[in-house]
Design a protein around this motif. Structure first.
Motif, PDB file in Angstrom:
ATOM      1  N   ALA A  71       0.897  -1.077   0.139  1.00 18.70           N
ATOM      2  CA  ALA A  71       0.005   0.285  -0.481  1.00 18.70           C
ATOM      3  C   ALA A  71       0.986   1.349  -0.249  1.00 18.70           C
ATOM      4  CB  ALA A  71      -0.746   0.452   1.441  1.00 18.70           C
ATOM      5  N   CYS A  72       2.094   1.118   0.708  1.00 15.29           N
ATOM      6  CA  CYS A  72       2.568   2.397   0.545  1.00 15.29           C
ATOM      7  C   CYS A  72       3.886   2.121  -0.253  1.00 15.29           C
ATOM      8  CB  CYS A  72       3.525   1.926   2.057  1.00 15.29           C
ATOM      9  SG  CYS A  72       5.102   3.738   2.436  1.00 15.29           S
ATOM     10  N   LEU A  73       3.995   1.424  -1.199  1.00 18.57           N
ATOM     11  CA  LEU A  73       5.184   1.952  -2.413  1.00 18.57           C
ATOM     12  C   LEU A  73       3.782   2.232  -3.558  1.00 18.57           C
ATOM     13  CD1 LEU A  73       7.234  -1.405  -2.186  1.00 18.57           C
ATOM     14  CD2 LEU A  73       7.761   0.768  -1.764  1.00 18.57           C
ATOM     15  N   ASP A  74       2.398   1.464  -3.482  1.00 18.31           N
ATOM     16  CA  ASP A  74       1.178   1.628  -4.968  1.00 18.31           C
ATOM     17  C   ASP A  74       0.856   3.749  -4.689  1.00 18.31           C
ATOM     18  OD1 ASP A  74       1.783   0.026  -5.504  1.00 18.31           O
ATOM     19  OD2 ASP A  74      -0.436  -1.040  -3.937  1.00 18.31           O
ATOM     20  N   LEU A  75       1.545   3.991  -3.087  1.00 11.15           N
ATOM     21  CA  LEU A  75       0.690   5.473  -2.483  1.00 11.15           C
ATOM     22  C   LEU A  75       1.303   6.653  -2.882  1.00 11.15           C
ATOM     23  CD1 LEU A  75      -1.343   7.386  -1.116  1.00 11.15           C
ATOM     24  CD2 LEU A  75      -0.336   6.365   0.619  1.00 11.15           C
ATOM     25  N   ALA A  76       3.337   5.273  -3.325  1.00 12.58           N
ATOM     26  CA  ALA A  76       4.209   6.647  -3.384  1.00 12.58           C
ATOM     27  C   ALA A  76       4.379   7.171  -5.292  1.00 12.58           C
ATOM     28  CB  ALA A  76       5.993   6.152  -2.916  1.00 12.58           C
ATOM     29  N   VAL A  77       4.098   6.223  -5.603  1.00 17.04           N
ATOM     30  CA  VAL A  77       3.758   6.175  -6.982  1.00 17.04           C
ATOM     31  C   VAL A  77       2.813   8.017  -7.254  1.00 17.04           C
ATOM     32  CG1 VAL A  77       3.351   5.157  -9.134  1.00 17.04           C
ATOM     33  CG2 VAL A  77       5.011   4.145  -7.593  1.00 17.04           C
ATOM     34  N   GLU A  78       1.463   7.835  -6.684  1.00 18.94           N
ATOM     35  CA  GLU A  78       0.952   8.257  -6.546  1.00 18.94           C
ATOM     36  C   GLU A  78       0.522   9.560  -6.148  1.00 18.94           C
ATOM     37  OE1 GLU A  78      -3.348   6.174  -5.990  1.00 18.94           O
ATOM     38  OE2 GLU A  78      -2.639   4.762  -6.546  1.00 18.94           O
ATOM     39  N   ALA A  83       2.196   9.419   0.814  1.00 13.03           N
ATOM     40  CA  ALA A  83       3.273   8.244   1.444  1.00 13.03           C
ATOM     41  C   ALA A  83       3.849   8.315   2.620  1.00 13.03           C
ATOM     42  CB  ALA A  83       4.075   7.696   0.419  1.00 13.03           C
ATOM     43  N   ILE A  84       4.798   9.229   2.269  1.00 17.66           N
ATOM     44  CA  ILE A  84       5.424  10.055   3.742  1.00 17.66           C
ATOM     45  C   ILE A  84       5.159   9.696   4.845  1.00 17.66           C
ATOM     46  CG2 ILE A  84       6.890  11.804   4.389  1.00 17.66           C
ATOM     47  CD1 ILE A  84       7.813  12.489   1.358  1.00 17.66           C
ATOM     48  N   ALA A  85       3.456  10.786   4.814  1.00 19.76           N
ATOM     49  CA  ALA A  85       3.022  10.962   5.936  1.00 19.76           C
ATOM     50  C   ALA A  85       2.627   9.102   6.842  1.00 19.76           C
ATOM     51  CB  ALA A  85       1.951  10.958   5.638  1.00 19.76           C
ATOM     52  N   PHE A  86       2.143   7.898   5.269  1.00 20.51           N
ATOM     53  CA  PHE A  86       2.112   6.678   5.457  1.00 20.51           C
ATOM     54  C   PHE A  86       2.863   6.288   6.054  1.00 20.51           C
ATOM     55  CE2 PHE A  86       1.465   2.357   4.992  1.00 20.51           C
ATOM     56  CZ  PHE A  86       0.109   2.316   4.947  1.00 20.51           C
TER      57      PHE A  86
END
Length: 300
Positions: A71-78, A83-86
């Motif tokens: 989930a974190c890696l996917d969010l980092a792409v978007e 993603a940093i906060a996650f």
């Protein structure tokens, strides 16, 4: 006769090591995105088998961490900021070095290289404390790549050395690490040490055309023209349609009095990637060459 001096002056303007850094940076981002897509399958593999490593030699992400990591890696792409906060919240909640790993990836997506270096180094330290030495080595390598992209060659060398000290199994991954280290050494002006790392990279990753390209470039710069010719020939064999390879083939050919080969190589570079740095450099080199001699007409 080719106009050698202007060509030599221009060749200094195109730096294949810089091009390699950017290409490698893009490749690292693509690899991380691919890791995101495979995290769930890695978790399933970890859940159903007690093997210490996956079939490809990589250590699976434990099921406990695989879902949030994906989930974190996917969010980092978007959205790198989200993603940093996650990742920060996940770290506080017990995400181990996987949270710091994703933090580093998100920071690279945001091109915040200094912070990314710190995140990867912290992840590497935490992985080592957890007994994951190979994972620690990989994270040190990622820190080194972030440093290299940021322009800090000394820091990159230090991080790559830290990765090598932790150890990686023989093969492509170790070869790529030595290739990265060689680029840092070239940037520092240490050609002798760079040659040592490049030779290891060629032995460990013989199918990587970038290794042969940078080896040929280093050989050209140090005046080892026979070695440069041999290694650029291997790069051309592995990647005949790569503009950077074709450009360097022409550079080496012109310095070994093979203007016809240089012209053909630069024409190929300009054709396959006219808008790239290598393609533009090849076009400029062609403009500096004397015109090709006219084809002889058959008698009668």
């Amino acid at each position: 006769m080719p106009v050698i001096l202007p060509l030599l002056m221009f060749m200094q303007a195109y730096d294949p090591e810089v091009e390699a850094v950017m290409r490698n940076s893009r490749r690292k981002k693509e690899d991380a995105a691919a890791a995101s897509a495979s995290a769930a399958s890695a978790a399933r593999a970890a859940a159903v088998q007690a093997k210490p490593a996956a079939a490809d030699g990589r250590i699976p992400v434990p099921a406990k961490y695989a879902g949030p990591f994906q989930a974190c890696l996917d969010l980092a792409v978007e959205s790198p900021d989200k993603a940093i906060a996650f990742a920060e919240k996940w770290r506080i909640d017990g995400g181990s070095f996987y949270a710091r790993h994703c933090m580093g990836f998100a920071l690279t997506r945001a091109e915040r290289w200094g912070a990314a270096i710190v995140a990867f180094e912290q992840a590497a330290d935490e992985a080592e404390r957890s007994g994951e030495i190979v994972q620690s080595a990989r994270l040190w390598a990622q820190a080194g790549n972030a440093a290299l992209v940021s322009g800090d060659a000394a820091k990159a060398r230090s991080d790559f050395d830290a990765a090598l000290a932790r150890g990686l199994p023989d093969g492509l991954e170790k070869g790529e690490l030595h290739l990265d280290r060689a680029r840092a050494l070239v940037a520092q002006g240490d050609s002798e040490a760079a040659r040592d790392s490049l030779d290891i990279a060629l032995a460990q990753a013989p199918q990587d055309p970038l290794a042969w390209l940078l080896s040929a470039t280093l050989a050209r710069r140090t005046g080892e023209m026979a070695l440069a010719q041999a290694h650029i020939a291997r790069a051309v064999q592995l990647s005949p349609d790569d503009a950077s390879v074709a450009l360097e083939e022409g550079n080496i050919a012109i310095l070994t009095d093979h203007a016809d080969i240089a012209r053909a190589a630069w024409q190929r570079a300009a054709k396959v990637a006219p808008d790239s740095s290598a393609g533009k450099a090849a076009t400029d080199n062609l403009d500096r060459l004397d015109p090709a001699p006219p084809a002889s007409r058959p008698a009668g």
